[in-house]
Design a protein around this motif. Structure first.
Motif, mmCIF file in Angstrom:
data_model
loop_
_atom_site.group_PDB
_atom_site.id
_atom_site.type_symbol
_atom_site.label_atom_id
_atom_site.label_comp_id
_atom_site.label_asym_id
_atom_site.label_seq_id
_atom_site.Cartn_x
_atom_site.Cartn_y
_atom_site.Cartn_z
ATOM 1 N N LEU A 1 -8.603 7.457 -1.961
ATOM 2 C CA LEU A 1 -8.362 6.026 -1.762
ATOM 3 C C LEU A 1 -9.318 5.565 -0.672
ATOM 4 O O LEU A 1 -9.179 5.961 0.492
ATOM 5 C CB LEU A 1 -6.917 5.756 -1.347
ATOM 6 N N LEU B 1 0.828 -1.201 0.000
ATOM 7 C CA LEU B 1 0.000 0.000 0.000
ATOM 8 C C LEU B 1 0.865 1.255 0.000
ATOM 9 O O LEU B 1 0.503 2.273 -0.599
ATOM 10 C CB LEU B 1 -0.948 -0.004 1.203
ATOM 11 N N ILE C 1 -10.281 3.514 -5.919
ATOM 12 C CA ILE C 1 -9.609 4.797 -6.087
ATOM 13 C C ILE C 1 -10.399 5.626 -7.080
ATOM 14 O O ILE C 1 -10.814 5.125 -8.129
ATOM 15 C CB ILE C 1 -8.138 4.618 -6.541
ATOM 16 N N ILE D 1 -4.496 -1.083 -4.672
ATOM 17 C CA ILE D 1 -5.625 -0.652 -3.843
ATOM 18 C C ILE D 1 -6.793 -1.627 -3.976
ATOM 19 O O ILE D 1 -7.434 -2.000 -2.992
ATOM 20 C CB ILE D 1 -6.047 0.785 -4.230
#
Length: 416
Positions: free
Chosen positions: A408, A309, A394, A387
């Motif tokens: 996000l 991440l 996103i 993500i």
């Protein structure tokens, strides 16, 4: 005309039983009608006998009394009789309870009708419930097995040994499950092959690339006092580093596509995580006279793979630095509510053209406004893949010349 044929044995049995019940009900109904007719005739005879006895007792001629019951009656005689009886309240609209024989007849056959209709309805309901419960059990068993198949028990199959339409349908589902299992196995082997191939290609590229970097560093270490050679050596070094970064990103993206990445999730303080991402760009931001601000509550925590991440967030921050000018500002913030955790990366830079905003997450896509900047258009695609691998989404909002904001979003369910 093609005749309709029921091939389902259970359904055929159900139709047969229902048909027999209906036929039985028709026979019982007809017998009841005969019984009612005989009873009505008996009651009528008794009623007429009572009247005849009464008239005879009143002194009327026996022959005339017999003629009254056996001769045909004219319409005029019928009308006269109706008027006579109407004057004493004896008419069709009078209360049934005032006529004892009719009242008794009604009660008797109302109870008989209630008994037979209730019995028929209950029996029909029992038969229908029996077949419905059998079918419902098949549905529940099939649903449970399908859920187990979806949970990973790919060897399980539905019961399709019976000779009915539902078993024929289950057989088709089993064929589909077998084909899907074969496809999954093939996909698993393909992913394993792809993982191995990607690793081999990476190592094959890494070896000459490392050698070129080493040769270039030797040239840079040699004080040749030739500005042209030194300039080209520095450019070569930058391009080699850029190529290495490209290979690394392509390898990461390929691994995500192949599904060979297993995220090592653990709970992290969101502010501490974002501070680490911010620290990676403090030097560059200071050199380019840009600011990176951070706003996040210390109590927010996120379950994630910190390394992967972090890669996603850093790619977005790097993209913001690439598209802002001196004195511009980048804001990184963290938000939380009852449903989700959100990381927001906002800048007041160049913004994104409306024609490009729907393509920025596509691989190797570069806007015409970015042709003079480094990059190959893979960073945002990699961020999006990472993500989504975390169960998040996103989104982007931008206005040309005003700046860009990336959101996000991670639902709380992904933190379990």
């Amino acid at each position: 005309m093609k005749m309709f044929v029921i091939n389902d044995k259970k359904l055929s049995l159900q139709v047969l039983i229902m048909t027999l019940i209906l036929v039985g009900m028709i026979i019982i109904t007809q017998l009841t009608v005969v019984w009612m007719t005989e009873t009505y005739k008996k009651n009528m005879v008794v009623h007429d006998t009572e009247i005849a006895g009464y008239l005879l007792n009143q002194g009327m001629d026996a022959h005339q009394i017999a003629m009254a019951f056996t001769d045909d009656k004219s319409d005029n005689e019928t009308q006269m009789g109706a008027v006579l009886l109407k004057n004493v309240g004896y008419r069709e609209s009078m209360n049934t309870g005032l006529v004892p024989s009719v009242k008794h007849f009604y009660r008797k056959f109302a109870l008989v009708n209630l008994f037979f209709s209730s019995g028929f309805s209950i029996f029909l309901l029992i038969v229908f419930s029996f077949f419905a419960s059998q079918r419902e059990k098949q549905y529940r068993d099939a649903g449970g097995k399908i859920q187990r198949f979806m949970d990973g028990d790919i060897a399980i199959r539905l019961e399709d040994s019976n000779d009915d339409s539902l078993s024929m349908f289950f057989a088709k589902v089993n064929i589909m499950a077998t084909a899907l299992t074969a496809h999954l196995e093939k996909e698993k082997n393909n992913r394993l092959f792809l993982k191995t191939t990607i690793s081999d290609i990476f190592h094959q590229l890494k070896t000459p690339l490392t050698a070129l970097q080493m040769y270039n560093e030797i040239i840079l270490d040699e004080k040749i006092d030739n500005p042209v050679v030194e300039s080209f050596s520095q450019k070569s070094q930058r391009e080699l580093l850029r190529m290495e970064n490209l290979i690394q990103n392509l390898l990461k993206l390929a691994k995500l596509d192949a599904g060979t990445i297993d995220l090592e999730k653990s709970r992290h303080q969101l502010r501490e995580f974002l501070e680490k991402c911010q620290a990676c760009f403090i030097t560059r931001a200071a050199f380019e006279n840009k600011k990176i601000k951070l706003d996040c509550d210390n109590l927010i925590s996120l379950c994630c793979d910190e390394i992967w991440l972090g890669e996603a967030v850093q790619n977005i921050v790097k993209n913001a630095l690439d598209h802002t000018k001196a004195t511009d500002q980048i804001e990184i913030s963290g938000r939380e509510n009852s449903l989700l955790i959100e990381i927001i990366i906002k800048d007041n830079g160049l913004g994104i053209d409306p024609a490009d905003i729907h393509h920025i997450f596509e691989r190797f896509y570069r806007s015409c406004y970015s042709k003079d900047r480094e990059g190959i258009g893979i960073g945002l695609a990699l961020s999006k893949a990472i993500i989504e691998k975390h169960g998040g989404t996103i989104t982007v909002q931008s206005e040309l010349g005003e700046g860009t904001t990336f959101h996000l979003i991670f639902p709380k369910l992904t933190n379990l």
